[in-house]
Design a protein around this motif. Structure first.
Motif, PDB file in Angstrom:
ATOM      1  N   UNK A 165      69.384  21.442  26.492  1.00 45.15           N
ATOM      2  CA  UNK A 165      69.334  20.315  25.761  1.00 45.15           C
ATOM      3  C   UNK A 165      68.349  19.641  25.972  1.00 45.15           C
ATOM      4  N   UNK A 166      67.362  19.609  27.087  1.00 44.04           N
ATOM      5  CA  UNK A 166      66.244  18.802  27.132  1.00 44.04           C
ATOM      6  C   UNK A 166      64.898  19.883  27.514  1.00 44.04           C
ATOM      7  N   UNK A 219      64.246  13.094  25.039  1.00 42.07           N
ATOM      8  CA  UNK A 219      63.648  11.830  24.602  1.00 42.07           C
ATOM      9  C   UNK A 219      62.627  11.762  23.438  1.00 42.07           C
ATOM     10  N   UNK A 220      62.322  10.506  23.041  1.00 44.82           N
ATOM     11  CA  UNK A 220      61.521  10.323  21.858  1.00 44.82           C
ATOM     12  C   UNK A 220      60.077  10.826  22.234  1.00 44.82           C
ATOM     13  N   UNK A 263      63.192   9.726  34.487  1.00 41.80           N
ATOM     14  CA  UNK A 263      63.247   8.875  33.617  1.00 41.80           C
ATOM     15  C   UNK A 263      63.912   9.283  32.269  1.00 41.80           C
ATOM     16  N   UNK A 264      63.355  10.408  31.966  1.00 37.71           N
ATOM     17  CA  UNK A 264      63.758  11.126  30.577  1.00 37.71           C
ATOM     18  C   UNK A 264      65.249  11.594  30.682  1.00 37.71           C
ATOM     19  N   UNK A 265      65.678  12.302  31.872  1.00 39.09           N
ATOM     20  CA  UNK A 265      66.841  12.927  32.189  1.00 39.09           C
ATOM     21  C   UNK A 265      67.795  11.669  32.051  1.00 39.09           C
ATOM     22  N   UNK A 266      67.524  10.556  32.858  1.00 36.08           N
ATOM     23  CA  UNK A 266      68.364   9.220  32.733  1.00 36.08           C
ATOM     24  C   UNK A 266      68.449   8.722  31.351  1.00 36.08           C
ATOM     25  N   UNK A 267      67.550   8.918  30.602  1.00 36.08           N
ATOM     26  CA  UNK A 267      67.628   8.282  29.273  1.00 36.08           C
ATOM     27  C   UNK A 267      68.713   9.112  28.565  1.00 36.08           C
TER      28      UNK A 267
END
Length: 649
Positions: free
Chosen positions: A398-399, A477-478, A377-381
């Motif tokens: 990046x993440x 993500x936040x 979900x974080x990747x999708x975000x």
């Protein structure tokens, strides 16, 4: 084992005076609040409507967290009890009392149920926190949190019920909540269809549970866990087998096991937190709980046990194969869930050598699979809700947090020591070899395929060259989303060690489900070496193919028949359509035609015939005397002629 009436009395069978009633601590009287708190939150959020939009997510998260805290309190209190006095029963009220049929609403808290309580509430609370950020811009966020709490309340009722009938209420509640959550974005036809499909397929399994409960009551006069466990040995062996098979059918529906697995991948249409909740902590674990909770039944029927082993073995391979060909990151993880639940079902079918490890793997899986789904979900975000891994690549820089937490989950699920999956999955493989060599070989092969498809997922998402869509700018993500991921990553890394060596899960669950050490034909050290070799081979193949080569942005069409089959979910939907849906449609059309033309035609034709005869008969009632006189004359002539014929015949 002593049976404790929670908050009221304690019956100590091993005391100097058996049957003596001693006052018990009131701590366990708080158990109903585990269910009541999230249920009350769901009711408030649904009734408050849009007035709760500003604070609904906070109430939903607080309610789930409160149940988690209460679960920890109850765990600590239970650990303070003697090992043979950890089964607590709390009657609440009489639900049904008709003749000889009586059913109570009562809860049972023991090492098995408290393990599920902690999994559901702690992982559920982390998913709630994550959802605050993930669903921040959804106008119906308040309703989403209401459904999440309803889901958790239903699952807690399922695992805390002290009888099969009350368990069935929670069972259906989980089905309802999953329908609402999978179809949360009901404006999307695909989501609405997926929710309906999950609901319908699960009804097939629910039929098995309902019939099993009826058979229990008809043959034993009870459906409480304690009553069934005490009387099942006196039941005809064939009946015991049928009960076991019916319960297995129910488990196949909820846990997406062959042949009722087709709904699980479509369920990815729901929001990602729903996928994490369904796949890690709630719905798919219900079937495993049902089988393990019914261990007294399965211990008496080798046929049903073998059926459980076969279902688990087939599903763990099916799910792994499907996972190798999915480009949708969520569907790849869904195939993984099928496979990992298959391991648990396989273990549950092995009897006392496997029950504990089925639950052990269920708990470790709950940690690393929730982390993997939240990572997806974080990747999708960060990728504008794109789920296609062929559009990812090079996201590690990046993440960073997502990459690190997802990586720990990856190491856990493929079973690299000392991460959590190693401790639980290897024990299942060992037990499988001890009881069924073929199942052991399948479980070992499944470990290698798991390493391949998870390495494929890791490489396509975070490594290799960037294949991003134009205009996409990946970003982390936040904190409200990454903190739950970090917590679950810690569980993925150390959860297995903690459960095995600190919590001593073997001794913890043994009083409830029994436990026997597996004595297999292969030494433990050699089996571990074999498993690690297979895992490393699978991971190396996956890394060479997807990290060291360019991955095309479009899925190749010229592929092997095996890849085509895996992309089509091994033709599960096609089989269902050919065997059930199409014949069902033809049967329905035939019945409709028969109803309209034959049944209604006969009724309507009879009515029309009587109406026609009545109309013709009415013509004789003209009101003219001459017509009546003529009728009488003709009648007299006919009677006379008939008498003459009779006389001269």
């Amino acid at each position: 084992m002593a049976v404790i009436t929670t908050g009221l009395t304690i019956l100590t069978e091993g005391a100097p005076n058996p049957g003596e009633v001693v006052a018990a601590s009131g701590t366990f009287a708080l158990a109903p609040l585990l269910i009541a708190i999230p249920l009350a939150s769901a009711v408030v959020l649904l009734l408050a409507g849009r007035r709760a939009n500003a604070w609904g997510h906070l109430l939903g998260t607080a309610a789930s967290a409160a149940s988690a805290v209460l679960g920890v309190v109850l765990l600590v209190a239970m650990m303070g009890q003697p090992e043979d006095a950890r089964t607590f029963n709390q009657p609440l009220w009489t639900w049904i009392d008709v003749g000889s049929f009586s059913a109570d609403v009562a809860l049972q808290l023991d090492p098995l149920s408290i393990s599920f309580v902690l999994l559901v509430t702690i992982v559920g609370s982390l998913i709630h926190v994550y959802s605050v950020g993930y669903m921040a811009h959804d106008p119906d966020r308040r309703r989403f949190f209401a459904y999440l709490n309803l889901f958790i309340a239903a699952m807690l009722l399922l695992v805390l019920a002290d009888n099969y009938l009350l368990l069935y209420v929670g069972w259906e509640g989980v089905g309802l909540a999953s329908y609402l959550l999978i179809g949360f974005w009901y404006h999307k036809p695909s989501a609405a269809t997926a929710a309906k499909k999950a609901f319908v397929v699960n009804r097939v399994g629910d039929f098995g549970l309902s019939v099993a409960i009826m058979v229990m009551f008809a043959t034993m006069g009870t459906f409480s866990f304690a009553g069934v466990n005490e009387t099942i040995a006196a039941v005809d062996p064939d009946t015991v087998t049928w009960i076991g098979l019916l319960l297995l059918l129910a488990a196949c529906g909820k846990s997406a096991q062959f042949p009722l697995q087709s709904w699980l991948l479509d369920a990815m249409e729901g929001p990602t937190p729903v996928s994490a909740l369904i796949h890690a902590a709630t719905m798919v674990t219900a079937g495993v709980y049902l089988i393990v909770r019914s261990n007294a039944i399965y211990d008496l029927t080798q046929t049903a046990q073998l059926a459980v082993v076969l279902v688990g073995t087939i599903t763990l391979l099916m799910g792994a194969i499907i996972g190798t060909a999915k480009d949708d990151i969520k569907k790849g993880l869904a195939g993984s869930t099928m496979s990992q639940i298959g391991y648990m079902v396989l273990a549950a079918g092995l009897g006392p050598v496997g029950y504990v490890f089925a639950i052990f793997h269920l708990l470790t899986h709950g940690m690393f699979k929730a982390g993997l789904f939240l990572g997806a979900g974080s990747v999708m975000h960060g990728m504008n809700d794109d789920v296609n891994m062929r559009h990812y690549g090079a996201l590690r820089a990046a993440m960073v947090v997502t990459w690190a937490t997802f990586g720990l989950g990856f190491l856990a699920i493929i079973g690299i020591p000392p991460f959590s999956g190693f401790w639980s999955k290897d024990e299942i493989i060992k037990a499988a070899f001890a009881e069924h060599t073929v199942a052991g070989v399948a479980a070992l092969l499944g470990a290698g395929v798991t390493a391949f498809y998870m390495t494929r997922m890791m490489a396509m998402t975070f490594h290799g060259k960037a294949r991003w869509e134009p205009g996409v700018h990946p970003h982390e993500s936040p904190a409200v989303m990454t903190v739950p991921m970090i917590v679950l990553a810690v569980g993925s890394a150390f959860g297995g060690l903690a459960l095995l060596f600190v919590g001593n899960i073997e001794e913890w669950l043994a009083p409830v489900v029994g436990f026997e050490k597996a004595a297999g034909p292969i030494p433990t050290s050699l089996l571990i070496a074999m498993t690690m070799a297979v895992v490393v081979v699978g991971a190396v193949i996956g890394w060479r193919q997807y990290a060291m080569r360019d991955v095309p942005r479009m899925a190749p069409m010229q592929v092997s028949w095996a890849t085509r089959a895996a992309r089509a979910d091994l033709y599960g939907d096609a089989v269902n359509e050919a065997v059930f849906m199409r014949p069902g449609q033809y049967l329905t059309r035939t019945l409709v035609w028969t109803d309209n033309k034959v049944i209604d035609g006969a009724v309507n034709g009879t009515a029309a015939g009587i109406g026609g005869l009545s109309a013709r008969a009415r013509r004789w009632q003209s009101g003219y005397v001459r017509n009546y006189a003529l009728s009488m004359l003709l009648g007299a002539v006919l009677v006379g002629a008939a008498l003459a014929l009779v006389r001269f015949a």
